[in-house]
Design an enzyme around this catalytic site. Structure first.
Site, PDB file in Angstrom:
ATOM      1  N   PHE A 125      50.833  19.988  26.996  1.00 56.05           N
ATOM      2  CA  PHE A 125      50.358  21.367  26.959  1.00 56.05           C
ATOM      3  C   PHE A 125      51.583  22.286  26.885  1.00 56.05           C
ATOM      4  O   PHE A 125      52.548  22.099  27.631  1.00 56.05           O
ATOM      5  CB  PHE A 125      49.543  21.638  28.231  1.00 56.05           C
ATOM      6  N   ASP A 195      51.433  15.258  34.790  1.00 56.78           N
ATOM      7  CA  ASP A 195      50.568  16.427  34.900  1.00 56.78           C
ATOM      8  C   ASP A 195      49.120  15.937  34.824  1.00 56.78           C
ATOM      9  O   ASP A 195      48.720  15.306  33.839  1.00 56.78           O
ATOM     10  CB  ASP A 195      50.882  17.417  33.771  1.00 56.78           C
ATOM     11  N   TYR A 220      41.574  24.797  38.860  1.00 60.17           N
ATOM     12  CA  TYR A 220      40.426  25.532  38.303  1.00 60.17           C
ATOM     13  C   TYR A 220      39.691  24.778  37.210  1.00 60.17           C
ATOM     14  O   TYR A 220      38.740  25.286  36.650  1.00 60.17           O
ATOM     15  CB  TYR A 220      40.854  26.911  37.786  1.00 60.17           C
ATOM     16  N   LYS A 221      40.156  23.570  36.872  1.00 61.64           N
ATOM     17  CA  LYS A 221      39.481  22.815  35.811  1.00 61.64           C
ATOM     18  C   LYS A 221      38.421  21.920  36.472  1.00 61.64           C
ATOM     19  O   LYS A 221      37.449  22.422  37.015  1.00 61.64           O
ATOM     20  CB  LYS A 221      40.512  22.053  34.992  1.00 61.64           C
ATOM     21  N   ARG A 368      36.490  21.288  21.072  1.00 66.28           N
ATOM     22  CA  ARG A 368      36.746  20.474  22.257  1.00 66.28           C
ATOM     23  C   ARG A 368      35.560  20.547  23.213  1.00 66.28           C
ATOM     24  O   ARG A 368      35.154  21.632  23.638  1.00 66.28           O
ATOM     25  CB  ARG A 368      38.018  20.984  22.942  1.00 66.28           C
TER      26      ARG A 368
HETATM   27  C1  LIG Z   1      45.651  23.982  31.939  1.00 64.10           C
HETATM   28  C2  LIG Z   1      47.026  23.397  31.960  1.00 64.10           C
HETATM   29  C3  LIG Z   1      48.092  24.083  32.545  1.00 64.10           C
HETATM   30  C4  LIG Z   1      47.882  25.481  33.060  1.00 64.10           C
HETATM   31  O1  LIG Z   1      48.957  25.952  33.765  1.00 64.10           O
HETATM   32  P1  LIG Z   1      48.802  27.290  34.612  1.00 64.10           P
HETATM   33  O2  LIG Z   1      50.116  27.465  35.217  1.00 64.10           O
HETATM   34  O3  LIG Z   1      47.683  27.085  35.572  1.00 64.10           O
HETATM   35  O4  LIG Z   1      48.427  28.383  33.672  1.00 64.10           O
HETATM   36  C5  LIG Z   1      49.310  23.444  32.619  1.00 64.10           C
HETATM   37  N1  LIG Z   1      49.501  22.221  32.109  1.00 64.10           N
HETATM   38  C6  LIG Z   1      48.496  21.543  31.523  1.00 64.10           C
HETATM   39  C7  LIG Z   1      48.730  20.179  30.989  1.00 64.10           C
HETATM   40  C8  LIG Z   1      47.238  22.124  31.418  1.00 64.10           C
HETATM   41  O5  LIG Z   1      46.249  21.469  30.813  1.00 64.10           O
END
Ligand SMILES: *Cc1c(COP(=O)(O)O)cnc(C)c1O
Length: 409
Positions: A125, A195, A220-221, A368
């Site tokens: 990401f 991650d 939050y996911k 998705r």
């Molecule tokens: C959703 C996501 C994030 C989000 O990071 P935030 O700091 O919460 O905005 C980071 N890394 C991955 C792999 C994600 O899927």
């Protein structure tokens, strides 16, 4: 041939079926975006009302001791640890995933002095890569190497300090083999950072068993902690006494209320904290985690596999040849999402949303669909694909109202 009746029967036999009623989902909506923002647990509103009125309103500052606020990042971290295979004392809830990645990456680099490279893959990401770019630019002398996701193992050598990977690719749903890659990373003496943004709460993770060194992830996911919920980080016990915090704030101090002029890190995971924790958000996340802990984790994994499998079969059955599919067929190699491709993906997703089927779109061409095993049922899959078929058969997606792009896709 799959039928709606057969899928209703599967819902009736689902050991997790009672969880759906624990969420406040809008009537008639098929929500397939829990991988981006998890649904609202029914208990959250009442819990937050109580926290606001009693813990904050009545108990005020005494809540730091009386209501466990001071320890909450660590006590809640221990609960979350049960979902990600981490024994007690290795997980803290804090900050955002981006910031936590920065913290663990800096710690890993410091634990491998003299090594000049950190590695990630191009399926990561972007924020993870951005944070690494910021850190390496600031440090100087350590370079970020971004390789294809199939080439991580070949890229390893003894100049590599750390490898940071997202277990499940946010776009394709491809899942790395965490245990095997961690072992290869260790063979060259490097550290493995995982991650779990698209893993935690979707299926059980086994950080300790895999030998992971560090991990981070989102609240939050799939954990259903609410928009912008605090994130988490994991530091394996064996590194905790050496991992010096780069964000050396007072909440990670050995004795913050002595107000020393010099920083001394606390023992254990407390040193991973920087500033005052966001208590209201953490209490909301706690509801999501507590709810998930009621579920049988092996049932969670089985349902995640079944939902993704059935959805892919349904799309092939109802819309043959219409979409590409970049999701791995091997269930061991995919997360809890399915990623179809279509050149008009954006408009098709908007047309689905107008019909109250909610996936999301990831540029340039990915539709998705995320399947949160606690609240998505098998008949939902039928309904989602029936709408998709109607949109494709009629060309509804061509309506001009589906072409306009919002700032968040
Ligand atoms: C959703 C996501 C994030 C989000 O990071 P935030 O700091 O919460 O905005 C980071 N890394 C991955 C792999 C994600 O899927």
């Amino acid at each position: 041939m799959l039928t709606r009746e057969a899928l209703l029967n599967r819902d009736a036999a689902d050991p997790l079926r009672s969880f759906r009623d624990r969420f406040d989902l809008p009537d008639g909506m098929v929500y397939l975006d829990g991988n981006s923002l998890g649904a609202l647990p029914k208990d959250t509103a009442a819990r937050l009302a109580d926290v606001v009125a009693r813990e904050w309103g009545q108990d005020l500052i005494t809540s730091w001791n009386k209501n466990g606020w001071y320890e909450l990042p660590l006590t809640l971290g221990n609960k979350l640890g049960r979902l990600i295979g981490a024994a007690e004392g290795q997980v803290a809830i804090a900050d955002s995933t981006s910031i936590n990645l920065f913290k663990v990456l800096a710690a890993a680099i410091a634990l491998r002095p003299g090594r000049k490279v950190i590695i990630s893959d191009s399926g990561n990401f972007p924020t993870d890569l951005y944070m690494a770019q910021g850190l390496t630019t600031f440090l100087g002398g350590v370079d970020l190497l971004v390789v294809d996701e199939t080439e991580v193992a070949q890229s390893l050598n003894e100049n590599v300090a750390a490898v940071f990977l997202t277990e499940v690719n946010y776009r394709s749903g491809r899942k790395h083999d965490m245990a095997a890659l961690t072992q290869k990373i260790h063979e060259v003496g490097a550290l493995a950072i995982w991650d779990l943004a698209h893993s935690a709460g979707a299926f059980p993770v086994h950080l300790d068993a895999a030998g992971a060194d560090f991990a981070v992830g989102c609240g939050y996911k799939y954990l259903n902690g609410g928009p912008g919920a605090p994130a988490f980080l994991y530091i394996a016990k064996r590194h905790q006494h050496q991992a010096m915090p780069i964000l050396s704030g007072w909440m990670g101090h050995a004795a913050p209320f002595l107000f020393d002029l010099d920083y001394r890190p606390a023992d254990g995971m407390r040193r991973a904290l920087a500033g005052t924790p966001a208590i209201l958000s953490m209490r909301a996340l706690e509801v999501g985690i507590d709810l998930m802990l009621e579920a049988d984790l092996s049932a969670l994994a089985a349902k995640s596999t079944a939902l993704t499998e059935v959805f892919m079969r349904l799309v092939e059955q109802e819309c043959p040849g219409v979409f590409g599919n970049v999701t791995p067929a091997d269930p061991a190699r995919r997360g809890s999402q399915v990623c179809l491709t279509h050149a008009q993906g954006y408009a098709i997703v908007q047309a689905l949303i107008a019909r109250k089927v909610i996936p999301d779109f990831r540029a340039p061409d990915i539709l998705r669909f995320g399947f949160a095993p606690l609240y998505v049922g098998f008949a939902d899959l039928w309904d989602a694909v029936a709408h998709l078929k109607a949109i494709m058969d009629s060309g509804e997606w061509k309506e001009s109202r589906f072409a306009a792009r919002g700032s968040v896709t």
